[in-house]
Design an enzyme around this catalytic site. Structure first.
Site, short mmCIF file in Angstrom:
data_model
loop_
_atom_site.label_atom_id
_atom_site.label_comp_id
_atom_site.label_asym_id
_atom_site.label_seq_id
_atom_site.Cartn_x
_atom_site.Cartn_y
_atom_site.Cartn_z
N CYS A 1 3.38 5.57 20.62
CA CYS A 1 4.47 6.02 21.47
C CYS A 1 5.75 6.03 20.67
O CYS A 1 6.28 4.99 20.33
CB CYS A 1 4.61 5.08 22.66
SG CYS A 1 5.80 5.65 23.87
N GLY B 1 0.81 -1.22 0.00
CA GLY B 1 0.00 0.00 0.00
C GLY B 1 0.84 1.27 0.00
O GLY B 1 0.55 2.22 -0.74
C1 LIG Z 1 -2.06 -0.35 5.80
C2 LIG Z 1 -2.32 0.89 5.06
C3 LIG Z 1 -1.38 1.45 4.18
C4 LIG Z 1 -0.02 0.88 4.01
O1 LIG Z 1 -0.02 -0.36 3.39
P1 LIG Z 1 1.29 -1.28 3.48
O2 LIG Z 1 0.94 -2.46 2.64
O3 LIG Z 1 1.50 -1.60 4.91
O4 LIG Z 1 2.42 -0.49 2.90
C5 LIG Z 1 -1.74 2.58 3.49
N1 LIG Z 1 -2.94 3.16 3.65
C6 LIG Z 1 -3.87 2.66 4.48
C7 LIG Z 1 -5.19 3.32 4.59
C8 LIG Z 1 -3.59 1.52 5.22
O5 LIG Z 1 -4.51 1.04 6.05
#
Ligand SMILES: *Cc1c(COP(=O)(O)O)cnc(C)c1O
Length: 396
Positions: free
Chosen positions: A325, A72
């Site tokens: 934290c 993500g």
């Molecule tokens: C988890 C998350 C991300 C990051 O995704 P990763 O796969 O951990 O890099 C980005 N945006 C939102 C809204 C998320 O919940």
């Protein structure tokens, strides 16, 4: 009786057994490089092609609009940096104050490189106002990026309405749909977005693999140089097993989605009502109606979120808090501050994120355990001792 309840599905989810099974051949005997022309390589290439078609189908997109990524954060960073770099309009970005750090930090990096950013506020429910978006658009606006659903408070933005405004002005629209995909219906045309990010591990797929949807006609900047993988935009031998796992997980997540949403929403609402009914000085954060099926986020006054999480862990409950934290100083969540909570109230927040793998027994156990843990923590809290508790008639 003590049990283990996983209520942190917004952080990550467990790998579905059926997903692992679909991935296994590509971690074992089907180890060919998808770029190789002999059968072993072509088997892997075929699996990736099928995965791309499946992901496209699930999102209502075309296969050539899907780029596989490392998750993500990478999808968000890529979308934002690309749209900024290639824009002919100018150097202004619009986003919201409650975005995930993958978006916020990407926009902040652009600000250090000479871009200007507008951070739209949200109301008490956590919603971005379409009128405020309209007013923020400028002739030099290169990109609007607003998340589909928030990872902390679960609020679902009116993306179709917001993207329609962007389109009227000819501004590209990206959405971080990492929390939404596999949990609520997500269709790129219904949402009207030009780019969309998702991550497999948020819907029972493997970690470290995601996708970026890029609407046909929208230019995309190179992310990684090297070979011709991902249409030459993101080089490197593909994560075949991860990509296969992502597609399988998405297909499974979207199967009977309405029914899963109904079941999860019922558990969510029982949890919300149970908590608010049994714990005085607790309140729900984020819209009650426009909310992800599995998201519960409550502020419990006069306690510290971190201590609550640790106490719940001792009781076998994995949950999360709005306060993180970092290096000894407590930074309250920017999302909770964004919806107008004071620093103190933001510190005492609890996020329980469920999905269809949770059970009614999980909800029962949380409701049996939480009030006692809260009462204990409050007994030790100087905040509670000095609090004005006049008029509180619930037993604590
Ligand atoms: C988890 C998350 C991300 C990051 O995704 P990763 O796969 O951990 O890099 C980005 N945006 C939102 C809204 C998320 O919940």
């Amino acid at each position: 009786m003590k049990r283990f309840v996983y209520a942190d599905n917004a952080a990550t989810t467990k790998l579905d057994g059926a997903v692992l099974e679909a991935m296994l051949p590509y971690l074992t005997e089907q180890y060919g490089n998808p770029s190789s022309i002999y059968a072993l390589g072509q088997n892997a290439a075929r699996a990736i092609r099928a995965a791309r078609e499946r992901v496209a189908f699930e999102l209502g997109a075309k296969p050539e609009e899907i780029y596989f990524t490392g998750g993500g954060s990478e999808s968000d960073t890529w979308a934002i940096r690309s749209a900024a770099a290639l824009s002919k309009r100018g150097k202004h970005i619009i986003t919201s104050v409650i975005e995930h750090h993958a978006v916020l930090h990407a926009v902040e990096a652009l600000e250090r490189e000479g871009f200007e950013a507008t951070y739209l506020g949200v109301d008490r429910d956590g919603l971005v106002s379409p009128d405020e978006l309209s007013a923020a658009i400028r002739p030099d606006t290169a990109l609007i990026t607003i998340m589909t659903a928030n990872n902390e408070i679960g609020v679902i933005q009116p993306i179709a309405e917001l993207s329609a405004i962007a389109r009227e002005h000819g501004v590209p629209f990206h959405t971080d749909a990492v929390q939404a995909v596999g949990h609520i219906p997500v269709n790129v045309d219904a949402l009207g977005v030009d780019m969309l990010s998702l991550a497999a591990h948020k819907f029972h797929g493997p970690k470290g693999v995601g996708a970026l949807y890029v609407r046909r006609g929208m230019r995309l900047q190179n992310l990684i140089y090297g070979g011709g993988q991902e249409r030459g935009k993101r080089a490197g031998t593909e994560n075949t097993a991860g990509i296969v796992g992502l597609a399988k997980a998405l297909a499974l997540a979207n199967e009977d989605l309405e029914e899963k949403m109904r079941v999860t929403t019922a558990m969510r609402d029982r949890l919300i009502d149970g908590i608010l009914g049994s714990i005085p000085y607790s309140r729900l954060n984020g819209s009650r109606e426009r909310r992800l099926p599995g998201n519960v986020n409550v502020s419990i006054e006069f306690i510290e979120g971190e201590s609550l999480i640790l106490r719940l862990d001792e009781q076998g409950i994995a949950a999360s808090s709005g306060s993180a934290c970092t290096s000894g100083s407590l930074d309250p969540s920017h999302v909770l501050l964004g919806i107008g909570l004071s620093h103190e109230v933001a510190h005492g927040s609890l996020r329980l994120s469920l999905d269809h793998f949770n059970t009614d027994e999980d909800v029962d156990y949380i409701l049996e355990t939480l009030p006692g843990v809260v009462a204990e923590l409050r007994e030790m809290s100087p905040l509670w001792e000095h609090a004005d508790k006049e008029g509180v008639d619930n037993a604590v």
